[in-house]
Design a protein around this motif. Structure first.
Motif, mmCIF file in Angstrom:
data_model
loop_
_atom_site.group_PDB
_atom_site.id
_atom_site.type_symbol
_atom_site.label_atom_id
_atom_site.label_comp_id
_atom_site.label_asym_id
_atom_site.label_seq_id
_atom_site.Cartn_x
_atom_site.Cartn_y
_atom_site.Cartn_z
ATOM 1 N N ARG A 595 61.318 46.359 45.878
ATOM 2 C CA ARG A 595 60.937 45.342 46.854
ATOM 3 C C ARG A 595 59.434 45.337 47.092
ATOM 4 N N LEU A 596 58.836 46.534 47.273
ATOM 5 C CA LEU A 596 57.409 46.606 47.524
ATOM 6 C C LEU A 596 56.617 46.163 46.293
ATOM 7 N N ALA A 597 57.117 46.508 45.108
ATOM 8 C CA ALA A 597 56.428 46.091 43.889
ATOM 9 C C ALA A 597 56.394 44.573 43.758
ATOM 10 N N GLU A 598 57.508 43.937 44.052
ATOM 11 C CA GLU A 598 57.564 42.485 43.977
ATOM 12 C C GLU A 598 56.620 41.853 44.999
ATOM 13 N N ARG A 599 56.571 42.444 46.207
ATOM 14 C CA ARG A 599 55.662 41.915 47.233
ATOM 15 C C ARG A 599 54.216 42.057 46.783
ATOM 16 N N TRP A 600 53.866 43.236 46.281
ATOM 17 C CA TRP A 600 52.490 43.445 45.847
ATOM 18 C C TRP A 600 52.120 42.526 44.692
ATOM 19 N N ARG A 601 53.068 42.276 43.773
ATOM 20 C CA ARG A 601 52.776 41.364 42.661
ATOM 21 C C ARG A 601 52.361 39.996 43.187
ATOM 22 N N ALA A 602 53.122 39.510 44.151
ATOM 23 C CA ALA A 602 52.805 38.206 44.707
ATOM 24 C C ALA A 602 51.541 38.259 45.561
ATOM 25 N N GLU A 603 51.396 39.314 46.353
ATOM 26 C CA GLU A 603 50.241 39.418 47.245
ATOM 27 C C GLU A 603 48.941 39.518 46.462
ATOM 28 N N VAL A 604 48.929 40.384 45.447
ATOM 29 C CA VAL A 604 47.693 40.605 44.700
ATOM 30 C C VAL A 604 47.288 39.346 43.946
ATOM 31 N N THR A 605 48.232 38.743 43.230
ATOM 32 C CA THR A 605 47.885 37.553 42.446
ATOM 33 C C THR A 605 47.442 36.405 43.343
ATOM 34 N N GLY A 606 48.164 36.194 44.441
ATOM 35 C CA GLY A 606 47.794 35.114 45.340
ATOM 36 C C GLY A 606 46.461 35.362 46.028
ATOM 37 N N THR A 607 46.220 36.600 46.454
ATOM 38 C CA THR A 607 44.974 36.912 47.158
ATOM 39 C C THR A 607 43.779 36.796 46.223
ATOM 40 N N VAL A 608 43.921 37.308 45.008
ATOM 41 C CA VAL A 608 42.810 37.223 44.054
ATOM 42 C C VAL A 608 42.535 35.773 43.686
ATOM 43 N N ALA A 609 43.588 34.989 43.528
ATOM 44 C CA ALA A 609 43.390 33.577 43.203
ATOM 45 C C ALA A 609 42.662 32.854 44.333
ATOM 46 N N ALA A 610 43.005 33.201 45.579
ATOM 47 C CA ALA A 610 42.371 32.538 46.723
ATOM 48 C C ALA A 610 40.891 32.888 46.843
ATOM 49 N N HIS A 611 40.513 34.059 46.357
ATOM 50 C CA HIS A 611 39.114 34.491 46.476
ATOM 51 C C HIS A 611 38.419 34.532 45.117
ATOM 52 N N SER A 612 38.973 33.852 44.129
ATOM 53 C CA SER A 612 38.440 33.991 42.769
ATOM 54 C C SER A 612 36.995 33.505 42.657
ATOM 55 N N ASP A 613 36.676 32.397 43.241
ATOM 56 C CA ASP A 613 35.313 31.874 43.127
ATOM 57 C C ASP A 613 34.310 32.805 43.810
ATOM 58 N N ALA A 614 34.631 33.236 45.037
ATOM 59 C CA ALA A 614 33.726 34.137 45.753
ATOM 60 C C ALA A 614 33.587 35.467 45.021
ATOM 61 N N LEU A 615 34.686 35.948 44.429
ATOM 62 C CA LEU A 615 34.629 37.201 43.680
ATOM 63 C C LEU A 615 33.739 37.058 42.452
ATOM 64 N N ALA A 616 33.919 35.970 41.733
ATOM 65 C CA ALA A 616 33.112 35.764 40.531
ATOM 66 C C ALA A 616 31.630 35.698 40.879
ATOM 67 N N ALA A 617 31.306 35.017 41.967
ATOM 68 C CA ALA A 617 29.902 34.913 42.361
ATOM 69 C C ALA A 617 29.352 36.265 42.795
ATOM 70 N N ALA A 618 30.147 37.014 43.552
ATOM 71 C CA ALA A 618 29.671 38.311 44.035
ATOM 72 C C ALA A 618 29.526 39.311 42.895
ATOM 73 N N LEU A 619 30.451 39.289 41.939
ATOM 74 C CA LEU A 619 30.391 40.244 40.840
ATOM 75 C C LEU A 619 29.243 39.938 39.889
ATOM 76 N N ARG A 620 28.867 38.675 39.776
ATOM 77 C CA ARG A 620 27.765 38.318 38.872
ATOM 78 C C ARG A 620 26.429 38.189 39.617
ATOM 79 N N ARG A 621 26.467 38.559 40.884
ATOM 80 C CA ARG A 621 25.259 38.405 41.704
ATOM 81 C C ARG A 621 24.176 39.355 41.234
ATOM 82 N N THR A 622 22.969 38.831 41.177
ATOM 83 C CA THR A 622 21.823 39.653 40.796
ATOM 84 C C THR A 622 20.994 39.958 42.027
ATOM 85 N N GLY A 623 20.195 40.969 41.945
ATOM 86 C CA GLY A 623 19.361 41.361 43.072
ATOM 87 C C GLY A 623 19.552 42.830 43.368
ATOM 88 N N PRO A 624 19.095 43.263 44.574
ATOM 89 C CA PRO A 624 19.227 44.679 44.930
ATOM 90 C C PRO A 624 20.673 45.137 44.820
#
Length: 665
Positions: A595-624
């Protein structure tokens, strides 16, 4: 608890400072805490296993009183009283002696009156005192004189006025406490001084008669309007009867009494009358009073100061004392928390005992009987899912203990705060490890897009292993076992085959298509075996599944030249999922893993998809570097906090408390 009089003075002074100085003006809260810590450390050095109020009250009070004395002269005078009291106790009897010498009422300068009213009053007064003392001796013992008790209350009221300074209010409160604790001692001291004063008064009167007789020729006798010689003889016989019985002095005859009427007697015969007076004063006043003073002094010396560490006056001290709690965990998966002891800066300690140790309370989530050593401890029923399934639920453990152990509420409050702080620190450090890992993954690989896909996937596998090692270290997990053969070809050593278990493997990824592999054409996420092997056993199977599933997926994606954003999303999904697994290893019952595995599968994929643009920008961010890392950490914090809250908020009961980690951005 027995203490000396100076120790009692110090303890009561510290109580007054603590009670009156609520704003901690005279002694700061930091000073109070330091005094408590020092006293606790000293008690533990003396061998005290569980430090109680009685173990630290004296040293803590002495430290506080000394610090306050160094900052205020009034407090210093209370802490180290001068000799004024002792001089007063000695000076009053001397003053009474001088007054007895100077008095001119028993006899005037030239006459000795057999029926002197002042003499009769002195004798009658002392006899009344003896009768009163005898009557009180037959009554049940009282705790101090009402006069002294009233004096203590009056002192407290006078010192509680708003217009008075802090030192004056502390002094008034101290004196009230002092009278309340030393009432019996003050009674004996007052009795001793009063008896000595009475004896000195009588001795002064006797000496005044003798000294005046050296330079004055006394006329002696009596005169009366209503009494005749026979009646006066009867009175004198009774008056001087003790002297005649004890010392064999010849009593006055009727003829001698009649011959001295109207002060007719004079000459050497007057010396007999003077000595009879002196002997009577010594027998009735001086000697009994000295004996009573000695008796009071003996009782004063035997009086023992006592304090009760369980009294309400020590509530503040008990609240400040560190708790030393040993809790028994009874039920499946108890070993997860068995070594999770915690200690606060104030010295509080919480440990989980084994079955051989007596404990303060037993937390049970099974119907099995607790071990024999735990039978006498309170048994607290609580579901494992309410506090043990995740670290965000663990504060519920302290809430349950505080309700069952009210005497330890303050210590449990500090332990709860230390426990939560430790968990949040580990969470922040985990976020740092995740951010560092994802930043490394997001960096262009050597060779750019034309680089070898196998080498790039091998590099990713190394990065995954580094992340796994960091997370395991933070969560106190043993290192993962080696996952490659020593003779494996270069580039394939860190790429084991994907784990496949027919009945326990559980998929956690970005889509259901991940389980079918890359052949289905779906951009799969992290395939992690978090069934019985991952969440409940944790013997390296999580890392094996991560490497076997996700690294193979990366390799296939690189070979097919998928877009970079998909690879980054995959890396974030895999990293977040791996954190969830490591942070909850062996905590989840096998029946709940799917049950917990199924919840995490949905939670992780949905959460990452919702923040995908911000994550991509932050991970490729240059500077200090610090700014870029903090941006990634802030996003990961938001994502994982939401996943944890949604995953476990409904897992507890009414006693559970889910603590959401603070913002680490």
């Amino acid at each position: 608890m027995r203490v000396t009089l100076p120790q009692l003075c110090t303890v009561l002074l510290a109580q007054s400072i603590e009670q009156v100085d609520a704003g901690r003006t005279l002694v700061s809260q930091a000073d109070w805490d330091e005094a408590t810590r020092t006293a606790v450390a000293a008690a533990r050095q003396r061998g005290a296993q569980r430090v109680g109020a009685g173990d630290v009250v004296l040293e803590r009070a002495d430290t506080v009183a000394r610090r306050a004395s160094g900052r205020d002269a009034v407090i210093a005078a209370l802490h180290e009283p001068g000799a004024a009291g002792r001089w007063l106790a000695r000076g009053l009897p001397l003053l009474a002696l001088v007054m007895g010498l100077a008095i001119d009422r028993i006899a005037n300068a030239h006459r000795v009156d057999l029926l002197s009213p002042p003499l009769l009053i002195v004798l009658a007064w002392n006899l009344c005192v003896y009768l009163l003392m005898g009557w009180r001796a037959w009554r049940p013992p009282a705790t101090g004189l009402p006069l002294l008790q009233g004096l203590g209350q009056l002192t407290r009221r006078l010192g509680s006025g708003r217009g008075r300074g802090l030192a004056a209010r502390i002094a008034a409160d101290f004196h009230a406490r002092w009278w309340a604790h030393t009432a019996d001692l003050q009674v004996q001291r007052a009795a001793r001084v009063l008896h000595l004063c009475a004896a000195a008064w009588g001795a002064g009167i006797a000496l005044s008669l003798l000294l005046r007789g050296l330079v004055v020729r006394y006329q002696f006798g009596w005169e009366s309007t209503f009494l005749d010689a026979t009646q006066v003889h009867a009175i004198v016989s009774v008056l001087f009867w003790p002297l005649a019985v004890l010392f064999g002095t010849a009593p006055f005859t009727l003829q001698e009494i009649a011959a001295t009427q109207n002060f007719a007697g004079e000459g050497a015969g007057g010396s007999r009358w003077v000595w009879m007076y002196v002997g009577l004063l010594a027998l009735v006043v001086v000697l009994p009073r000295l004996a009573l003073a000695a008796w009071a002094r003996w009782r004063e010396a035997r009086w023992q100061a006592r304090i009760d560490p369980g009294d309400a006056a020590f509530d503040a001290l008990r609240a400040a004392l560190p708790g030393d709690l040993l809790i028994g965990l009874h039920g499946p998966l108890a070993e997860v928390l068995q070594t999770a002891a915690v200690q606060t800066p104030q010295g509080d300690r919480l440990q989980f005992g084994d079955a051989r140790q007596p404990v303060d309370a037993v937390l049970a989530w099974t119907t099995d009987a607790p071990p024999p050593a735990w039978q006498g401890a309170p048994l607290l029923a609580m579901r494992w899912e309410a506090f043990g399934a995740s670290w965000v639920l663990e504060p519920a453990l302290f809430d349950r203990l505080a309700a069952a152990l009210p005497a330890q509420q303050h210590a449990l409050g500090r332990l709860r705060a230390a426990w939560v702080e430790r968990n949040e620190l580990r969470f922040r450090q985990s976020l740092q490890a995740l951010a560092r890992h994802l930043r490394e993954v997001a960096q262009p690989a050597p060779g750019g897009e034309t680089g070898d896909a196998t080498a790039q996937s091998a590099l990713y596998a190394q990065q995954v292993q580094t992340l796994d090692a960091a997370l395991r270290t933070l969560h106190g997990q043993p290192p993962a076992p080696s996952l490659h053969e020593s003779n494996a070809p270069h580039g394939q050593a860190l790429l084991p085959a994907m784990r496949r278990t027919s009945n326990t493997a559980l998929a956690v990824g970005t889509s259901a298509g991940a389980a079918a592999g890359a052949a289905a054409g779906a951009k799969a996420g992290a395939l992690i075996d978090i069934g019985t092997g991952g969440l409940t056993l944790g013997a390296g199977t999580a890392l094996g599944a991560l490497l076997g599933g996700t690294t193979a997926w990366v390799l296939r994606s690189l070979q097919k030249k998928d877009d970079g954003d998909a690879l980054l999303r995959h890396a974030v999904e895999a990293a977040c999922t791996h954190y969830l697994v490591i942070a909850h290893l062996e905590r989840v019952p096998p029946a709940d893993a799917a049950r917990l595995a199924e919840r995490w599968r949905a939670e992780v994929t949905g959460t990452v998809a919702a923040h995908s643009d911000a994550l991509a920008a932050a991970l490729r961010r240059t500077g200090p570097g610090d700014d870029a890392m903090q941006a990634v950490q802030a996003l990961l914090h938001t994502m994982l906090t939401g996943i944890l809250r949604r995953s476990f908020a409904a897992g507890g009961d009414s006693t559970a408390a889910t603590v959401v980690p603070g913002n680490t951005a």
